[in-house]
Design an enzyme around this catalytic site. Structure first.
Site, PDB file in Angstrom:
ATOM      1  N   TYR A 142       0.824  -1.203   0.000  1.00  0.00           N
ATOM      2  CA  TYR A 142       0.000   0.000   0.000  1.00  0.00           C
ATOM      3  C   TYR A 142       0.864   1.260   0.000  1.00  0.00           C
ATOM      4  O   TYR A 142       0.483   2.283  -0.556  1.00  0.00           O
ATOM      5  CB  TYR A 142      -0.912   0.032   1.231  1.00  0.00           C
ATOM      6  CG  TYR A 142      -2.187  -0.748   1.079  1.00  0.00           C
ATOM      7  CD1 TYR A 142      -2.166  -2.124   0.920  1.00  0.00           C
ATOM      8  CD2 TYR A 142      -3.419  -0.110   1.084  1.00  0.00           C
ATOM      9  CE1 TYR A 142      -3.333  -2.840   0.789  1.00  0.00           C
ATOM     10  CE2 TYR A 142      -4.601  -0.818   0.957  1.00  0.00           C
ATOM     11  CZ  TYR A 142      -4.551  -2.184   0.810  1.00  0.00           C
ATOM     12  OH  TYR A 142      -5.717  -2.883   0.681  1.00  0.00           O
ATOM     13  N   LYS A 187       3.623 -15.583   3.369  1.00  0.00           N
ATOM     14  CA  LYS A 187       3.871 -16.351   2.142  1.00  0.00           C
ATOM     15  C   LYS A 187       5.387 -16.545   2.069  1.00  0.00           C
ATOM     16  O   LYS A 187       6.056 -16.156   1.105  1.00  0.00           O
ATOM     17  CB  LYS A 187       3.306 -15.574   0.943  1.00  0.00           C
ATOM     18  CG  LYS A 187       3.332 -16.309  -0.373  1.00  0.00           C
ATOM     19  CD  LYS A 187       2.281 -17.400  -0.475  1.00  0.00           C
ATOM     20  CE  LYS A 187       2.461 -18.179  -1.776  1.00  0.00           C
ATOM     21  NZ  LYS A 187       1.628 -19.409  -1.809  1.00  0.00           N
ATOM     22  N   ASP A 219      -2.400 -18.582   1.395  1.00  0.00           N
ATOM     23  CA  ASP A 219      -3.362 -19.324   0.570  1.00  0.00           C
ATOM     24  C   ASP A 219      -4.043 -20.407   1.412  1.00  0.00           C
ATOM     25  O   ASP A 219      -5.258 -20.617   1.344  1.00  0.00           O
ATOM     26  CB  ASP A 219      -2.701 -19.910  -0.686  1.00  0.00           C
ATOM     27  CG  ASP A 219      -1.361 -20.574  -0.424  1.00  0.00           C
ATOM     28  OD1 ASP A 219      -0.829 -20.472   0.704  1.00  0.00           O
ATOM     29  OD2 ASP A 219      -0.821 -21.205  -1.358  1.00  0.00           O
ATOM     30  N   ASP A 243      -6.074  -7.219   4.113  1.00  0.00           N
ATOM     31  CA  ASP A 243      -7.193  -6.624   3.389  1.00  0.00           C
ATOM     32  C   ASP A 243      -8.075  -7.730   2.826  1.00  0.00           C
ATOM     33  O   ASP A 243      -9.297  -7.726   2.976  1.00  0.00           O
ATOM     34  CB  ASP A 243      -6.658  -5.729   2.259  1.00  0.00           C
ATOM     35  CG  ASP A 243      -7.786  -5.127   1.441  1.00  0.00           C
ATOM     36  OD1 ASP A 243      -8.753  -4.629   2.057  1.00  0.00           O
ATOM     37  OD2 ASP A 243      -7.715  -5.169   0.196  1.00  0.00           O
TER      38      ASP A 243
END
Ligand code: IPM
Ligand code: MG
Length: 353
Positions: A142, A187, A219, A243
Site C-alpha cells: 500500500y 507467504k 493461501d 485486506d
C-alpha cells in the site's frame, strides 16, 4: 472520563450511521458520568468536493487533538469508473492511516446466532466462530515504492524489522487476553518480505511462551477460514493479505453489516465499521447502524471502559432479539426499522438499563 471525539462521517451512508454512533456514545456517557464533546471534520469525496483534498490538513489537526476518531465511510461511485482521476476518496483513508500512524488494524470476526442463516457456510461450520484479524496497516504494498508507465508497473512490498516487531507485540497482547493462540499468516515460501516476518515472529515467539504460535501460508489460511473457522483465535498478517482475508472473514459470518474495527498506533485511535459507504442507500434511512454502534463499544473498551462497551453489545443483541432490525437482516414478515429507529431503540435501551 473526558472524551474529545473527532467525528468523520464521510460519504454515502456515512452521515446517517455516524449520527446513530454519536447518539449511542452520548447516551452511554450520560449514563456513566463521562463528559464528551464532538468535533466534525470532513473527509473522502465530500472533502474532495469541498476543498479538493480527501484528508485535509484541518481534518488531520482535528484528529490529532482528539482522544479518538469515530469514522464512518468514504467512497463515491463517480470516482470508481474513472482510472484517470487524480484524487480519490480512498486516498483520504490511506492518508489518515499513515499520518496518524495507525499500524494496527483490529478486525473481529464474530458470529451472531440470529444471522447465521445469512452465512454462505453451513451452520455447524460457522456457529460460534470467533476470531480477530490483526492487519498491519501502514506498510507493505500500500505504501511501498510504486511505478507505472504504459508498459510496466510495480508496487513494492517493503517491511522493516521494527514494523514487524511492533505489530507482533500487539497481536500477542490480544492473544494473551483471548484463547492464547496466534496464527502468523505469510507467504514465506515465495516472498522475501514474508521471510522477514517469519524470522522476526520466531524470535518474538520466545517472549510469549504462554501463547501457542503457529505459522500458515496465506493461501492455506484463506482455505482454512472457510473449512474450519473455529481453528483461529488471533491471526496477524501484513497489509495486503489482511485486506483480503478480512473481507473473507466478514462475509463468512453472515454479518458484514455488523462488524466494527479499531485502528491503533502512534497517535489518535480510529473506530469504524468494516463495511463501506453504500452510496445507493444514501439518505434512504435503510443502512444498518450496528457496525458503527459496535465501533463505539470498541472505543470504550480501548479506554478500558469494559462495562460501557458491554452495555452497548448487550443493547445491540437485545435489538436483534427483539427483531428491531434494518431491512437487510429483518426476518420474513418482520416490521421494517430504519437507521434512525434502530439507533433510537438502542439509545432507549441504554437509558433504561
Ligand atoms: C479496507 C478497504 C481499504 C483498503 C480501501 C477502501 C482503500 O478495502 O479498509 O479494507 O484496501 O485498506
Ligand atoms: Mg478491504
Amino acid at each position: 472520563m473526558k472524551f474529545n471525539i473527532a467525528v468523520l462521517a464521510g460519504d454515502g451512508i456515512g452521515p446517517e450511521i455516524s449520527e446513530q454512533g454519536v447518539a449511542v456514545m452520548t447516551a452511554v456517557c450520560e449514563k456513566f458520568g463521562h463528559e464528551v464533546t464532538y468535533k466534525d471534520a470532513i473527509c473522502g469525496a465530500d472533502a474532495i468536493d469541498k476543498v479538493g483534498d480527501p484528508f485535509p490538513e484541518e481534518t488531520f489537526q482535528t484528529c490529532m487533538e482528539a482522544d479518538a476518531v469515530l469514522f464512518s465511510a468514504v467512497g463515491d461511485p463517480k470516482f470508481d469508473n474513472d482510472p484517470t482521476a487524480k484524487v480519490r476518496p480512498e486516498q483520504g483513508l490511506l492518508a489518515m492511516r499513515k499520518k496518524l500512524g495507525l499500524f494496527a488494524n483490529v478486525r473481529p470476526v464474530e458470529t451472531f446466532d440470529c444471522l447465521i442463516h445469512k452465512s454462505p457456510l453451513k451452520d455447524e461450520l460457522v456457529r460460534g466462530a470467533d476470531f480477530i484479524c490483526i492487519r498491519e496497516l501502514t506498510g507493505g504494498m500500500y505504501f511501498g515504492e510504486k511505478y507505472q508507465d504504459k508498459d510496466r508497473a510495480y508496487d513494492t512490498n517493503a517491511y522493516t524489522r521494527a514494523e514487524v516487531e511492533r505489530i507482533l507485540h500487539v497481536a500477542y497482547g490480544y492473544a494473551r487476553r483471548r484463547r492464547k493462540h496466534l496464527t502468523v499468516v505469510d507467504k514465506a515460501n515465495v516472498l522475501a518480505s514474508s521471510r522477514l516476518w517469519r524470522q522476526v515472529a520466531q524470535e518474538i515467539e520466545q517472549q510469549y511462551p504462554d501463547v501457542q504460535t503457529d505459522y500458515m501460508y496465506v493461501d492455506n489460511a484463506a482455505m482454512r477460514m472457510i473449512q474450519d473457522p473455529h481453528f483461529f483465535d488471533v491471526m496477524v498478517t501484513e497489509n495486503t493479505f489482511g485486506d483480503i482475508l478480512t473481507d473473507e472473514g466478514s462475509c463468512i459470518t453472515g454479518s458484514m453489516g455488523l462488524l466494527p474495527s479499531a485502528s491503533t498506533g502512534e497517535h489518535t485511535p480510529v473506530f469504524e465499521p468494516i463495511h463501506g459507504s453504500w452510496p445507493q442507500a444514501k439518505g434512504l434511512n435503510i443502512a444498518n447502524p450496528l457496525a458503527q454502534i459496535l465501533s463505539v463499544a470498541m472505543l470504550f473498551e480501548y479506554f478500558d471502559l469494559q462495562i460501557e462497551g458491554k452495555l452497548i453489545r448487550q443493547a445491540v443483541n437485545a435489538s436483534l432479539d427483539a427483531n428491531v432490525r434494518t431491512p437487510e437482516i429483518q426476518v420474513e414478515g418482520g416490521a421494517k426499522y430504519g437507521t434512525r429507529e434502530v439507533g433510537q431503540w438502542i439509545v432507549d435501551y441504554i437509558k433504561k438499563a
